[in-house]
Design a protein around this motif. Structure first.
Motif, mmCIF file in Angstrom:
data_model
loop_
_atom_site.group_PDB
_atom_site.id
_atom_site.type_symbol
_atom_site.label_atom_id
_atom_site.label_comp_id
_atom_site.label_asym_id
_atom_site.label_seq_id
_atom_site.Cartn_x
_atom_site.Cartn_y
_atom_site.Cartn_z
ATOM 1 N N LYS A 12 0.799 -1.221 0.000
ATOM 2 C CA LYS A 12 0.000 0.000 0.000
ATOM 3 C C LYS A 12 0.835 1.276 0.000
ATOM 4 O O LYS A 12 0.625 2.148 -0.839
ATOM 5 N N ASP A 69 0.271 6.007 5.259
ATOM 6 C CA ASP A 69 -0.775 6.100 4.241
ATOM 7 C C ASP A 69 -1.552 7.409 4.324
ATOM 8 O O ASP A 69 -2.668 7.512 3.832
ATOM 9 N N ASN A 78 -6.767 3.926 2.215
ATOM 10 C CA ASN A 78 -6.906 2.499 2.493
ATOM 11 C C ASN A 78 -7.291 1.704 1.252
ATOM 12 O O ASN A 78 -7.082 0.505 1.192
HETATM 13 CA CA CA Z 1 -5.192 3.805 7.088
#
Ligand code: CA
Ligand code: UD1
Length: 452
Positions: free
Chosen positions: A23, A103, A228
């Motif tokens: 991610k 993130d 996310n």
């Molecule tokens: Ca997150």
């Protein structure tokens, strides 16, 4: 800032991205999101930055290089457990520790500085960066007492109906007294909906022990987006694209349609340059003043001087001088260098070649592995024949030479100064300076050949 440390959480797999790429390595405006976070932290002059890596550790370390130190979280047991992995590096230090998620690429250095300042002013053991969200779904909620004091954070999956209505969210960014942080982490348990050790539980534990807790609510909600999934990734991209475009516009760059223009964070653009729609500028590209970067051009890791026009063209890892015109539909491949007052016109491909000042290749040519001097005119359709099937060879065209249309220059070959190459010639031998080279079949006219 002395005695200031930072921890970046980047060990998660990012299951919700549904991706083979970890991610935090997904790029936002051309740069991995975790690198944005690190670059923002680097503006704070922290003494140490530790990134917690796990999934894709090697790739994350490779991508961040020496911008950070690293600690490995072998199993992803939650954000509190992640921070604990930094204990070996930071555990024995006095000072303040900023924790940021890998993130949340939009949280700016200014917001981090404001959080640190608030933390120091309020003399708290922990300060949490919060924001008021229109749609708080997915985020941890901040639970306050009637007098406004922060009591704790509740994760979305652990909320009851009342708590779910709270719109003040945890941005995932915090400041801690470093020693209090590592002591309290030991007391965090995983008795919750996800069976994870939650970092924000440190806030509630400190509060219940009578320690001073504080919250700083940023007015910049748009910075706090946590990525996310790919829907949030597109939102982050849009937001950052907007911020970057705005910065350039405030610095004197005209961007005709910011919505349709992609500019990397590391690009530099001079005043009075106009960026037309559909332009994509990637990497640390530097564009001078008074340029026109035309519609649908793609520039990557390149430098462009002043007063230059690039129209509907591709420029990769190359340098373009001032007062130069590129395109429409030109392709500058890596390691090309164009001087000043140069013209590379439509359907011209240039690879690993230099063109000196005032030289022109105006139409339909391939120039590869060539060194072209100043004031050279390369006629329409000229090809440098640089490849013999095994090796690449060099073509040299010296100052003031004139290459007629549709010539083949079979490399290795040198065209001397002031030389002329007749149109349609296939040149296989060097042409001395001041000479005319003709290498084509003589024309024969057969009179009366066509019978009426
Ligand atoms: Ca997150
Ligand atoms: C987290 C916060 C939530 C907050 C939100 C803000 C927790 C428990 N929740 O939720 O309150 O509103 O961020 O965006 O902290 N990570 C690790 N190791 C782990 C787990 C996660 O390094 O074991 C890293 C992830 O790579 C990620 C970051 O920590 O960069 C946050 O994890 P994530 O799973 O995205 O947490 P959220 O559910 O978004």
């Amino acid at each position: 800032m002395t005695n200031t440390y930072a921890i970046v959480l980047a060990a998660g797999q990012g299951t919700r991205m549904k991706s083979d790429l970890y991610k935090v390595l997904h790029p936002v405006c051309g740069k991995p999101m975790v690198e944005h976070v690190i670059d923002h932290i680097r503006h704070l002059d922290a003494d140490r930055i530790v990134t917690i890596v796990g999934h894709g550790a090697e790739m994350v370390e490779q991508s961040l290089g020496n911008k950070s130190e690293y600690a490995l979280q072998e199993e992803q047991l939650g954000t509190a457990h992640a921070v604990q992995q930094a204990e070996e590096v930071l555990g024995n230090l006095d000072g303040t520790t900023l924790v940021v998620c890998g993130d949340t690429p939009l949280i700016s250095s200014e917001t981090m500085k404001a959080l640190l300042a608030h933390h120091h002013e309020s003399e708290a053991k922990a300060t949490i960066l919060t924001a008021n969200a229109d749609d708080p779904a997915g985020y941890g909620r901040i639970i306050r007492a009637e007098n406004g004091d922060v009591l704790r954070n509740v994760e979305h999956k652990d909320t009851n109906d009342e708590e779910r209505k709270v719109t003040e969210i945890n941005t995932g960014t915090y400041c801690f007294d470093n020693r209090a942080l590592f002591e309290t982490l030991k007391q965090v348990n995983n008795e919750n909906a996800q069976g994870e050790y939650y970092l924000p539980d440190v806030i509630g534990i400190l509060k219940s022990k009578g320690q001073r807790i504080s919250a700083y609510t940023t007015p910049n909600f748009h910075e706090t987006l946590g990525v996310n999934d790919r829907v949030a990734l597109a939102r982050a991209e849009k937001e950052m694209r907007h911020l970057i475009a705005e910065k350039h516009m405030r610095n004197g760059v005209t961007i005709i349609n910011p919505e349709q223009t992609v500019i990397s964070v590391d690009a530099q653009i001079g005043r009075d340059t106009v960026i037309q729609p559909g332009v994509m500028i990637e990497g640390p590209t530097k564009i001078g003043t008074h340029c026109i970067i035309g519609p649908n051009s793609h520039l990557q890791n390149s430098t462009v001087g002043d007063h230059t026009t690039v129209h509907s063209s591709v420029v990769l890892d190359s340098r373009v001088g001032s007062n130069t015109a590129v395109g429409p539909f030109a392709h500058l491949r890596p390691d090309s260098q164009l001087g000043n007052h140069v013209k590379v016109g439509n359907f011209v491909e240039v690879k690993k070649s230099q063109l000196g000042d005032h030289s022109k290749v105006s139409h339909l040519s391939y120039i590869g592995d060539a060194e072209i001097g100043t004031n050279v005119n390369v006629g329409c359709g000229t090809i440098t024949v640089n490849y013999d099937g095994k090796n690449k060879h060099k073509t040299e065209i010296q100052d003031n030479a004139f290459i007629g249309c549709n010539a083949n220059l079979v490399a290795p070959v040198t065209i001397g100064k002031n030389a002329l190459v007749a149109a349609g010639s296939t040149i296989t031998k060097n042409v001395p300076e001041n000479s005319l080279a003709i290498a084509r079949v003589r024309q024969e006219n057969k009179e009366g050949y066509v019978k009426n």
